[in-house]
Design a protein around this motif. Structure first.
Motif, mmCIF file in Angstrom:
data_model
loop_
_atom_site.group_PDB
_atom_site.id
_atom_site.type_symbol
_atom_site.label_atom_id
_atom_site.label_comp_id
_atom_site.label_asym_id
_atom_site.label_seq_id
_atom_site.Cartn_x
_atom_site.Cartn_y
_atom_site.Cartn_z
ATOM 1 N N LEU A 76 -26.881 16.198 -43.556
ATOM 2 C CA LEU A 76 -27.334 14.917 -43.013
ATOM 3 C C LEU A 76 -27.875 15.061 -41.592
ATOM 4 O O LEU A 76 -28.898 14.468 -41.236
ATOM 5 C CB LEU A 76 -26.192 13.899 -43.061
ATOM 6 N N ILE A 77 -27.192 15.852 -40.777
ATOM 7 C CA ILE A 77 -27.662 16.076 -39.407
ATOM 8 C C ILE A 77 -29.003 16.801 -39.429
ATOM 9 O O ILE A 77 -29.921 16.454 -38.679
ATOM 10 C CB ILE A 77 -26.606 16.843 -38.584
ATOM 11 N N SER A 78 -29.142 17.812 -40.292
ATOM 12 C CA SER A 78 -30.405 18.546 -40.403
ATOM 13 C C SER A 78 -31.545 17.633 -40.828
ATOM 14 O O SER A 78 -32.628 17.665 -40.248
ATOM 15 C CB SER A 78 -30.271 19.696 -41.394
ATOM 16 N N VAL A 79 -31.300 16.821 -41.837
ATOM 17 C CA VAL A 79 -32.338 15.898 -42.300
ATOM 18 C C VAL A 79 -32.727 14.939 -41.177
ATOM 19 O O VAL A 79 -33.917 14.716 -40.915
ATOM 20 C CB VAL A 79 -31.863 15.104 -43.544
ATOM 21 N N GLY A 80 -31.748 14.392 -40.503
ATOM 22 C CA GLY A 80 -32.028 13.436 -39.432
ATOM 23 C C GLY A 80 -32.794 14.049 -38.272
ATOM 24 O O GLY A 80 -33.804 13.492 -37.822
ATOM 25 N N LEU A 81 -32.345 15.192 -37.788
ATOM 26 C CA LEU A 81 -32.993 15.813 -36.634
ATOM 27 C C LEU A 81 -34.388 16.328 -36.964
ATOM 28 O O LEU A 81 -35.321 16.152 -36.170
ATOM 29 C CB LEU A 81 -32.128 16.937 -36.077
ATOM 30 N N MET A 135 -21.678 18.550 -46.180
ATOM 31 C CA MET A 135 -22.552 17.387 -46.258
ATOM 32 C C MET A 135 -23.000 16.943 -44.871
ATOM 33 O O MET A 135 -24.124 16.503 -44.707
ATOM 34 C CB MET A 135 -21.814 16.264 -47.001
ATOM 35 N N GLU A 136 -22.097 17.075 -43.890
ATOM 36 C CA GLU A 136 -22.447 16.676 -42.522
ATOM 37 C C GLU A 136 -23.623 17.503 -42.001
ATOM 38 O O GLU A 136 -24.549 16.964 -41.399
ATOM 39 C CB GLU A 136 -21.240 16.834 -41.599
ATOM 40 N N ALA A 137 -23.597 18.822 -42.247
ATOM 41 C CA ALA A 137 -24.692 19.687 -41.799
ATOM 42 C C ALA A 137 -26.010 19.258 -42.433
ATOM 43 O O ALA A 137 -27.055 19.242 -41.773
ATOM 44 C CB ALA A 137 -24.383 21.138 -42.126
#
Length: 87
Positions: free
Chosen positions: A5-10, A1-3
């Motif tokens: 969220l980070i992908s969506v954000g960046l 899930m962290e990957a």
């Protein structure tokens, strides 16, 4: 899930104001159906980006990460230098 969220954000941050957003806004205005335009834009981006993600994953399995980073840094530096000299 962290990957995820980070992908969506960046990606969201990097893509602010690009031509895809402008085209999506234009389509939303033209067709006046925001949910379908968002779904179509999202699917289109996924179809275009999926091969790059899969190629990147396959490359990372066969090459050392340090080599990939060095090649990416060299490519960015070369592109920047080319743009400066061309201006």
């Amino acid at each position: 899930m962290e990957a995820f969220l980070i992908s969506v954000g960046l990606v969201s941050l990097a893509e602010i104001g690009d031509k895809t957003q402008i085209a999506t806004a234009g389509l939303a205005i033209r067709f006046e159906n925001l949910p379908l335009v968002v779904a179509g834009s999202t699917l289109g981006m996924m179809l275009v980006n999926a091969p790059a993600v899969l190629l990147g994953e396959a490359t990372a399995k066969h090459l050392p990460l340090k080599s990939i980073r060095m090649a990416a840094a060299a490519a960015f530096a070369a592109t920047g230098l080319w743009m400066l000299l061309a201006a």
